[in-house]
Design an enzyme around this catalytic site. Structure first.
Site, PDB file in Angstrom:
ATOM      1  N   GLU A 111      21.504 -43.602   5.260  1.00 20.44           N
ATOM      2  CA  GLU A 111      22.818 -43.041   4.903  1.00 20.44           C
ATOM      3  C   GLU A 111      23.932 -43.676   5.745  1.00 20.44           C
ATOM      4  O   GLU A 111      24.999 -44.019   5.220  1.00 20.44           O
ATOM      5  CB  GLU A 111      22.774 -41.526   5.126  1.00 20.44           C
ATOM      6  CG  GLU A 111      24.031 -40.768   4.830  1.00 20.44           C
ATOM      7  CD  GLU A 111      23.873 -39.301   5.213  1.00 20.44           C
ATOM      8  OE1 GLU A 111      24.744 -38.775   5.933  1.00 20.44           O
ATOM      9  OE2 GLU A 111      22.865 -38.683   4.810  1.00 20.44           O
ATOM     10  N   LYS A 129      13.267 -37.542   7.287  1.00 18.02           N
ATOM     11  CA  LYS A 129      14.670 -37.130   7.171  1.00 18.02           C
ATOM     12  C   LYS A 129      15.549 -37.952   8.119  1.00 18.02           C
ATOM     13  O   LYS A 129      16.674 -38.330   7.777  1.00 18.02           O
ATOM     14  CB  LYS A 129      14.796 -35.639   7.489  1.00 18.02           C
ATOM     15  CG  LYS A 129      16.244 -35.111   7.518  1.00 18.02           C
ATOM     16  CD  LYS A 129      16.974 -35.348   6.193  1.00 18.02           C
ATOM     17  CE  LYS A 129      18.230 -34.496   6.057  1.00 18.02           C
ATOM     18  NZ  LYS A 129      19.214 -34.652   7.101  1.00 18.02           N
ATOM     19  N   SER A 138      18.162 -32.252   2.810  1.00 15.96           N
ATOM     20  CA  SER A 138      19.325 -33.122   2.606  1.00 15.96           C
ATOM     21  C   SER A 138      20.109 -32.699   1.377  1.00 15.96           C
ATOM     22  O   SER A 138      19.534 -32.256   0.380  1.00 15.96           O
ATOM     23  CB  SER A 138      18.896 -34.583   2.456  1.00 15.96           C
ATOM     24  OG  SER A 138      20.036 -35.402   2.275  1.00 15.96           O
ATOM     25  N   HIS A 176      16.033 -41.279   6.518  1.00 18.78           N
ATOM     26  CA  HIS A 176      16.968 -41.037   5.408  1.00 18.78           C
ATOM     27  C   HIS A 176      18.399 -41.071   5.929  1.00 18.78           C
ATOM     28  O   HIS A 176      19.281 -41.713   5.344  1.00 18.78           O
ATOM     29  CB  HIS A 176      16.657 -39.674   4.773  1.00 18.78           C
ATOM     30  CG  HIS A 176      17.771 -39.110   3.933  1.00 18.78           C
ATOM     31  ND1 HIS A 176      18.917 -38.548   4.471  1.00 18.78           N
ATOM     32  CD2 HIS A 176      17.921 -39.013   2.588  1.00 18.78           C
ATOM     33  CE1 HIS A 176      19.716 -38.140   3.510  1.00 18.78           C
ATOM     34  NE2 HIS A 176      19.136 -38.415   2.354  1.00 18.78           N
ATOM     35  N   ASN A 177      18.655 -40.398   7.047  1.00 18.36           N
ATOM     36  CA  ASN A 177      20.006 -40.368   7.612  1.00 18.36           C
ATOM     37  C   ASN A 177      20.434 -41.731   8.127  1.00 18.36           C
ATOM     38  O   ASN A 177      21.608 -42.103   8.031  1.00 18.36           O
ATOM     39  CB  ASN A 177      20.082 -39.340   8.739  1.00 18.36           C
ATOM     40  CG  ASN A 177      20.080 -37.909   8.230  1.00 18.36           C
ATOM     41  OD1 ASN A 177      19.701 -37.645   7.088  1.00 18.36           O
ATOM     42  ND2 ASN A 177      20.476 -36.979   9.065  1.00 18.36           N
TER      43      ASN A 177
END
Length: 494
Positions: A195, A188, A134, A191-192
């Site tokens: 986001e 990940k 990232s 995480h996105n």
């Protein structure tokens, strides 16, 4: 090749992310071989290595030469489009690899694909890591957040490289061994998802300040810049301030006002919401952000709806609301509402990670995940250090909402939060992310919910049974029969 000329590591896939990560590795002093099916990309990377360096980077033009140019046990990062291109690249490279070598997939891959590949290359004695990367192209070049999961042996082989190229924060490099299987890709992905929520909440703060508060882009740049020096300090707040400062070089005015209001996406947000549903984990803020991206894509329908509803008599309420606005108070209220909403969004993401960790036996360290997100990545923010400390205080913390420090802040900010949401509703401004976060908070904090009525309904039409508050066991009631008897008695009484 002479052992002294072999590279420490290899990287295949030289689009923007691949080139920048390769240059980052080389700049840190690790000799690296690079390869791409399109040879011009190899030449381009070699040119950059010379002009930005010179760095110890060598280009190879065939899978065989590429693999054989790396010292054993070989570690090869691949950065190609997720899906079939990854399988094709693995097939081309493993033909020349040996047992003990490692493949590291640095793309946004679906975690189950990674687990399949771990098994497939494992049959050949090859190790595998699925590594979330990232930070975009800037992060790849100067220090990303790295989330490697899979073979611990494979991680140990390149730990020194990853720790050197990752973003550096006060408590270490932004990389850690995540866990087994596809855990790195899953982390990940979440995480996105966080986001997505973050970006939606910021856009709602902008919408309220601009369209209810009447703030100019110059004022917005100043406000977001000020917020970035306080509790909201983060990469996304920082770049938002910068966006409002950019003038349009093709026409008069500010560039942000000329951008079409249709949001793109690549799938990780959808995967996050799907996984939350499968694991029965509430993630309403992230889901709302995904819904908003879908709705933004209906530009023509929205324009038509605006016209039809205006003809039907719908009136804008913003004018009457604006006249009563205390601009200074609104700015402070929006700041508090944004902060409280973000806590709920991060709480949802962390709860999803914990639930998947339990299901898969990954033993994810949530505090350590918050730590490696402090630098390099898109959601990097100063309050991630406080999330790290919350999980250090209580590794089995049920939710960030009930961490004593965050709980106190939520309570302090809830009045402002409610004012912003209420004001937006009155003005006809949609704030689905803030509303979802507030509803999440209000639902989670209540000791009793109206779910008792839902259970009664389910039992009436489907005999699904229910539990009672005053005694153990499962119960079923003939609701309709009893209701009719009650009606008859009530009628007789009258």
């Amino acid at each position: 090749m002479d052992a002294s000329t072999l590279s420490r590591i290899g990287l295949a896939g030289l689009a923007v992310m691949g080139q920048n990560l390769a240059l980052n590795i080389a700049e840190k002093g690790f000799p690296i071989s690079v390869y791409n099916r399109t040879t011009s990309k190899v030449d381009e990377t070699l040119h950059r290595a010379q002009s930005e360096g010179p760095f110890p980077l060598t280009g190879q033009y065939s899978p065989r030469d590429f693999v054989l140019s790396i010292q054993r046990p070989r570690s090869i990062i691949i950065l190609v489009k997720a899906g079939n291109p990854v399988d094709q690249t693995i097939s081309a490279l493993t033909e020349f690899m040996e047992p003990g070598d490692t493949i590291i997939d640095g793309g946004n891959e679906w975690y189950q694909n990674t687990e399949r590949r771990i098994q497939e290359v494992g049959d050949k004695g090859i190790l595998y890591l699925g590594m979330g990367v990232s930070g975009g192209e800037e992060g790849a070049r100067h220090g990303p957040s790295l989330m490697p999961g899979g073979s611990l042996e494979a991680y140990n082989n390149i730990e020194s490289v990853l720790k050197s190229v990752a973003a550096q924060v006060d408590d270490g490099p932004c990389v850690t061994y995540i866990g087994e299987g596809g855990s790195g890709n899953f982390v990940k992905m979440v995480h996105n998802g966080i986001e997505y929520g973050d970006m939606q909440l910021i856009s709602e703060a902008y919408d309220v300040l601009k369209n209810v508060g009447g703030l100019s882009n110059g004022e917005l740049a100043e406000i977001f810049g000020e917020w970035n020096r306080g509790e909201l300090e983060s990469f996304l707040i920082e770049i938002t301030s910068d966006i409002f400062k950019v003038k349009d070089d093709l026409a008069d005015g500010d560039l942000v006002d000329k951008i079409l209001d249709k949001t793109g996406m690549k799938g990780t947000g959808k995967w996050t919401v799907q996984q939350a549903a499968e694991l029965s984990v509430a993630a309403p803020t992230i889901a709302a952000s995904l819904d908003c991206r879908y709705l933004s894509g209906l530009k023509e329908e929205r324009e038509s709806a605006a016209e039809i509803l205006e003809k039907a008599g719908l009136k804008e309420e913003m004018g009457s609301v604006k006249s009563e606005i205390d601009k200074k108070r609104l700015i402070d209220d929006v700041r508090q509402a944004l902060y409280a909403s973000k806590i709920c969004s991060y709480a949802q993401g962390m709860n999803l990670l914990r639930s998947k960790s339990v299901e898969k036996g990954w033993d994810l360290n949530l505090g350590e995940l918050a730590r490696i997100w402090k630098g390099g990545c898109i959601i990097r923010a100063v309050f991630l250090d406080r999330i790290k400390k919350a999980y250090q205080r209580n590794p089995s913390l049920a939710s960030l909402v009930v961490d004593p420090e965050f709980a106190r802040e939520m309570v302090q900010r809830q009045a402002a939060w409610r004012r912003v949401v209420g004001l937006a509703i009155s003005a006809g401004i949609s704030t689905p992310g803030m509303c979802a976060s507030l509803a999440y908070f209000d639902t989670y904090r209540r000791a009793r919910l109206p779910a008792n009525l839902v259970q009664a309904q389910r039992d009436l039409f489907g005999a699904h049974t229910y539990e009672r508050t005053d005694r153990p066991g499962a119960f079923h009631t003939e609701w309709t029969k009893l209701a009719r008897k009650s009606n008859a008695g009530f009628g007789a009484f009258n």
